[in-house]
Design an enzyme around this catalytic site. Structure first.
Site, PDB file in Angstrom:
ATOM      1  N   ASP A   1       0.852  -1.197   0.000  1.00  0.00           N
ATOM      2  CA  ASP A   1       0.000   0.000   0.000  1.00  0.00           C
ATOM      3  C   ASP A   1       0.885   1.242   0.000  1.00  0.00           C
ATOM      4  O   ASP A   1       1.553   1.518   0.988  1.00  0.00           O
ATOM      5  CB  ASP A   1      -0.904  -0.052   1.243  1.00  0.00           C
ATOM      6  CG  ASP A   1      -1.721   1.219   1.426  1.00  0.00           C
ATOM      7  OD1 ASP A   1      -1.840   2.002   0.457  1.00  0.00           O
ATOM      8  OD2 ASP A   1      -2.239   1.409   2.544  1.00  0.00           O
TER       9      ASP A   1
ATOM     10  N   ASN B   1      -0.124   4.489  -0.329  1.00  0.00           N
ATOM     11  CA  ASN B   1      -0.664   5.763   0.162  1.00  0.00           C
ATOM     12  C   ASN B   1      -1.365   5.655   1.506  1.00  0.00           C
ATOM     13  O   ASN B   1      -2.058   6.585   1.922  1.00  0.00           O
ATOM     14  CB  ASN B   1      -1.604   6.391  -0.880  1.00  0.00           C
ATOM     15  CG  ASN B   1      -2.859   5.540  -1.078  1.00  0.00           C
ATOM     16  OD1 ASN B   1      -2.957   4.438  -0.537  1.00  0.00           O
ATOM     17  ND2 ASN B   1      -3.811   6.062  -1.831  1.00  0.00           N
TER      18      ASN B   1
ATOM     19  N   ASP C   1      -3.939   3.960   2.639  1.00  0.00           N
ATOM     20  CA  ASP C   1      -5.385   3.795   2.831  1.00  0.00           C
ATOM     21  C   ASP C   1      -5.772   2.347   3.152  1.00  0.00           C
ATOM     22  O   ASP C   1      -6.953   2.007   3.223  1.00  0.00           O
ATOM     23  CB  ASP C   1      -6.167   4.306   1.610  1.00  0.00           C
ATOM     24  CG  ASP C   1      -5.954   3.434   0.382  1.00  0.00           C
ATOM     25  OD1 ASP C   1      -5.092   2.525   0.424  1.00  0.00           O
ATOM     26  OD2 ASP C   1      -6.642   3.650  -0.633  1.00  0.00           O
TER      27      ASP C   1
ATOM     28  N   ASP D   1      -1.653  -0.903  -3.925  1.00  0.00           N
ATOM     29  CA  ASP D   1      -1.821  -0.067  -5.116  1.00  0.00           C
ATOM     30  C   ASP D   1      -0.569  -0.115  -6.004  1.00  0.00           C
ATOM     31  O   ASP D   1       0.419  -0.770  -5.662  1.00  0.00           O
ATOM     32  CB  ASP D   1      -2.160   1.373  -4.702  1.00  0.00           C
ATOM     33  CG  ASP D   1      -1.221   1.885  -3.605  1.00  0.00           C
ATOM     34  OD1 ASP D   1      -0.002   1.657  -3.728  1.00  0.00           O
ATOM     35  OD2 ASP D   1      -1.700   2.481  -2.627  1.00  0.00           O
TER      36      ASP D   1
ATOM     37  N   ASP E   1      -8.385 -14.760 -17.805  1.00  0.00           N
ATOM     38  CA  ASP E   1      -9.261 -15.297 -16.771  1.00  0.00           C
ATOM     39  C   ASP E   1     -10.289 -16.279 -17.351  1.00  0.00           C
ATOM     40  O   ASP E   1     -10.931 -15.980 -18.361  1.00  0.00           O
ATOM     41  CB  ASP E   1      -9.991 -14.120 -16.113  1.00  0.00           C
ATOM     42  CG  ASP E   1     -10.715 -14.516 -14.853  1.00  0.00           C
ATOM     43  OD1 ASP E   1     -10.044 -14.982 -13.920  1.00  0.00           O
ATOM     44  OD2 ASP E   1     -11.950 -14.362 -14.804  1.00  0.00           O
TER      45      ASP E   1
ATOM     46  N   ASP F   1      -6.798 -17.365  -5.588  1.00  0.00           N
ATOM     47  CA  ASP F   1      -7.998 -18.184  -5.402  1.00  0.00           C
ATOM     48  C   ASP F   1      -7.738 -19.410  -4.525  1.00  0.00           C
ATOM     49  O   ASP F   1      -8.653 -20.186  -4.272  1.00  0.00           O
ATOM     50  CB  ASP F   1      -8.522 -18.699  -6.756  1.00  0.00           C
ATOM     51  CG  ASP F   1      -9.006 -17.587  -7.662  1.00  0.00           C
ATOM     52  OD1 ASP F   1      -9.445 -16.541  -7.153  1.00  0.00           O
ATOM     53  OD2 ASP F   1      -8.930 -17.774  -8.897  1.00  0.00           O
TER      54      ASP F   1
HETATM   55  O1  ISL Z   1     -12.105 -22.294  -7.161  1.00  0.00           O
HETATM   56  C1  ISL Z   1     -13.008 -21.740  -7.728  1.00  0.00           C
HETATM   57  C2  ISL Z   1     -14.281 -22.415  -8.062  1.00  0.00           C
HETATM   58  O2  ISL Z   1     -14.902 -22.860  -6.911  1.00  0.00           O
HETATM   59  C3  ISL Z   1     -12.919 -20.344  -8.097  1.00  0.00           C
HETATM   60  O3  ISL Z   1     -12.391 -19.584  -7.072  1.00  0.00           O
HETATM   61  C4  ISL Z   1     -12.067 -20.284  -9.335  1.00  0.00           C
HETATM   62  O4  ISL Z   1     -10.839 -19.871  -9.020  1.00  0.00           O
HETATM   63  C5  ISL Z   1     -12.728 -19.462 -10.344  1.00  0.00           C
HETATM   64  O5  ISL Z   1     -13.667 -20.318 -10.853  1.00  0.00           O
HETATM   65  C6  ISL Z   1     -11.881 -18.957 -11.513  1.00  0.00           C
HETATM   66  O6  ISL Z   1     -11.127 -17.883 -11.106  1.00  0.00           O
HETATM   67  C7  ISL Z   1     -11.025 -16.707 -11.831  1.00  0.00           C
HETATM   68  O7  ISL Z   1     -12.255 -16.179 -12.238  1.00  0.00           O
HETATM   69  C8  ISL Z   1     -13.137 -15.730 -11.230  1.00  0.00           C
HETATM   70  C9  ISL Z   1     -12.456 -14.874 -10.160  1.00  0.00           C
HETATM   71  O8  ISL Z   1     -13.282 -14.758  -9.050  1.00  0.00           O
HETATM   72  C10 ISL Z   1     -11.141 -15.453  -9.741  1.00  0.00           C
HETATM   73  O9  ISL Z   1     -10.501 -14.628  -8.805  1.00  0.00           O
HETATM   74  C11 ISL Z   1     -10.339 -15.667 -10.976  1.00  0.00           C
HETATM   75  O10 ISL Z   1      -9.027 -16.076 -10.727  1.00  0.00           O
HETATM   76  C12 ISL Z   1     -14.202 -14.936 -11.914  1.00  0.00           C
HETATM   77  O11 ISL Z   1     -13.604 -13.919 -12.664  1.00  0.00           O
HETATM   78 CA    CA Z   2      -3.457   2.304  -1.229  1.00  0.00          CA
END
Ligand code: ISL
Ligand code: CA
Length: 555
Positions: A32, A34, A36, A40, A205, A337
């Site tokens: 971080d 700044n 908050d 960032d 993603d 995740d």
């Molecule tokens: O484990 C999972 C399914 O139960 C999820 O957390 C999985 O990681 C997700 O399906 C895929 O992840 C990606 O897309 C998601 C986002 O929330 C995650 O952070 C991202 O890495 C939706 O954009």
């Molecule tokens: Ca910040």
């Protein structure tokens, strides 16, 4: 004392990423700048010395685009700017310049399976059935029975359209309709815009969800579940390879640069993984599959099962051999995740340092491109969540409420969350033992793990036996030893209850990795014959491995 030299060797040209190491930053939780309480871009720029010292080649940052933050930025409302929480576009340009000056590259997160419901495309599409963008999302008069990945139904009703829209994730994340060529070309425009700005690639993603079975058939309902499991209709869908090849043709082929294209492909198979990454097909360079991070899942992720070494070994080896002559592996344990690997497959108590080093060794010495997630390099652990009030993540919060409403004991649900909740990987990076862990001078957005007083970068930096020094050594080994990059992979044993042992072989020599995944000593047995050559990592020793010992021979 072991000396740790600097200056990594970098390859350039086609396939440069085979010898590279990627570092993932989750911007909210890294540094971080700044005060908050939220990480960032300023904070990231201030910490680039750490990445350079570690020796990594590529920085991948999770989304920093403007977002209502329903899913911490994986719900984008503007693909051409930076959210004020994280800074400005100028700051991002500055980050790109800083990285390039240091010989590193920047990979951005492309979130294009869905947008935020606050993105102008969705606002337009949802405004009326006559909207020019009416087919940019999946609209139906009646929903099918699909459930979302984040609990509840995959469809939400919208007054403006008098129809339901599909969202495989949260209801604020409507799925784009990739069947519509206008949508695909709008995404390609975004990619070009960022490449023209100087970024070096993308981590895409949930890219294997972009093509749905257009019939949207009803899905099987698993016992105890309310909604249908839609996976069969959305994972590695009918046109996904066609779309990726088109994207490559339309965008990446036009850039004469060393790009890195990584797809996140949850629940994909080795066969599909090979198709995504076979260079002849011109789709992606590598994919992030999930098979090795679901070893402790039962029917679904909250159904937590004990770690099973045999299964881990078997699945990792399957990817190594499946992509041996076409395609390329990515190698990772953690990301934003996943719970922390040392708490999951290692021992985060007595053997924390040893098991974190072992996990790093077995990952980095496979064939593929390793990804270090912030905090992996110091062996960060899960957070001791007690109450749902401590959890921020939309997936965890939704699951908790759904499970408790369905009659599950809240204590049991919290036990699952403690083990699997994504916030385990999102607590702030532990830089030092101070009150804000060196992460912030303010109030952190998510609690800092109390163990930051012991587990932190400052405490490990000058200690040659630390997890951090070990990561640095592994990264250096990849840069220097062609066996690590190009050697083939052979699993040496598939029955031993404690050992993960493999060999990498190349014209320049071979490496043997012997790793004891347990808190007891392990007899090497027949594998003792592999104890030949110089010990490249770990300590000299006989035919018995100490608890969580990993030994690497080079010959
Ligand atoms: O484990 C999972 C399914 O139960 C999820 O957390 C999985 O990681 C997700 O399906 C895929 O992840 C990606 O897309 C998601 C986002 O929330 C995650 O952070 C991202 O890495 C939706 O954009
Ligand atoms: Ca910040």
């Amino acid at each position: 004392m072991t000396s740790i030299p600097t200056a990594p060797a970098r390859r350039t040209g086609p396939g440069w990423w085979r010898s590279a190491v990627v570092y993932q930053v989750y911007p909210r939780s890294f540094a971080d700048g700044n005060g908050d309480g939220i990480g960032d871009l300023r904070g990231i720029r201030d910490r680039l010395d750490h990445l350079q010292w570690l020796g990594v080649d590529v920085l991948w940052i999770s989304p920093v685009y403007p977002s209502p933050m329903a899913d911490n930025g994986y719900d984008v409302s503007d693909y051409h700017d930076v959210d004020p929480t994280y800074g400005t576009l100028e700051e991002l340009d500055g980050l790109i310049a800083d990285l390039h000056e240091r010989g590193m590259k920047l990979v951005m997160d492309l979130v294009a399976n869905h947008t935020s419901d606050e993105h102008p495309w969705f606002i337009d599409s949802s405004s009326s059935p006559e909207s020019e963008k009416r087919d940019w999302y999946w609209w139906r008069d009646e929903p099918n029975n699909w459930g979302s990945f984040f609990s509840g139904p995959a469809w939400t009703y919208c007054e403006g359209r008098a129809a339901y829209y599909m969202h495989l994730f949260a209801k604020k994340q409507p799925d784009l309709n990739w069947e519509n060529p206008e949508v695909r070309h709008a995404v390609y425009d975004i990619l070009r815009w960022w490449l023209d700005r100087g970024v070096d690639g993308f981590r895409m993603d949930v890219i294997n969800l972009i093509s749905k079975d257009p019939e949207l058939p009803e899905a099987p309902v698993m016992p105890g579940q309310k909604y249908g499991n839609m996976r069969q209709s959305v994972i590695d869908g009918p046109r996904v390879h066609e779309y990726l090849a088109e994207m490559h043709r339309e965008v990446f082929d036009k850039y004469d640069r060393d790009l890195l294209l990584v797809g996140e492909t949850g629940e994909t198979t080795v066969e599909e993984g090979r198709k995504y990454t076979d260079p002849d097909r011109r789709e992606l360079d590598m994919v992030l599959h999930y098979e090795h991070v679901e070893i402790d899942h039962g029917a679904f992720k909250w159904d937590v099962r004990p770690f099973d070494l045999g299964r881990l070994r078997e699945r990792l080896a399957a990817w190594q051999t499946g992509l041996a002559d076409a395609g390329w592996n990515s190698l990772y344990w953690d990301n934003h995740d996943q719970p922390r690997i040392v708490s999951r497959y290692g021992d985060d108590g007595r053997w924390r340092t040893e098991s974190a080093k072992l996990l790093a060794t077995v990952l980095h010495l496979q064939r593929g491109t390793p990804f270090v997630y912030q905090g992996d390099e110091i062996g960060m652990t899960n957070y001791p969540f007690v109450s749902i009030d401590e959890v921020d993540d939309v997936e965890g919060v939704n699951y908790y409420h759904e499970a408790v409403a369905a009659g599950e004991d809240p204590e049991d649900v919290m036990r699952s969350l403690r083990a699997m909740c994504r916030d385990n990987g999102r607590t702030p990076m532990q830089w030092d033992d101070g009150p804000g862990a060196g992460f912030t001078t303010g109030d952190p957005w998510l609690a800092i793990n109390p163990n930051h007083t012991e587990i932190n970068v400052a405490a490990q930096k000058d200690d040659p036996d630390s997890v951090l020094s070990h990561y640095r050594r592994l990264i250096r080994l990849r840069h220097e030893d062609p066996v690590v990059v190009d050697g083939d992979f052979t699993l040496l044993d598939d029955v031993h209850p404690q050992l993960f042992a493999f060999r990498r072989r190349h014209e320049s020599g071979e490496l043997v990795v012997l790793a004891n995944f347990s808190s007891e000593e392990a007899e090497l047995g027949d594998l003792a014959q592999e104890c030949r050559g110089e010990v490249a990592l770990g300590a000299e020793g006989g035919p018995v491995l100490a608890p969580w010992e990993a030994r690497v021979y080079r010959r």
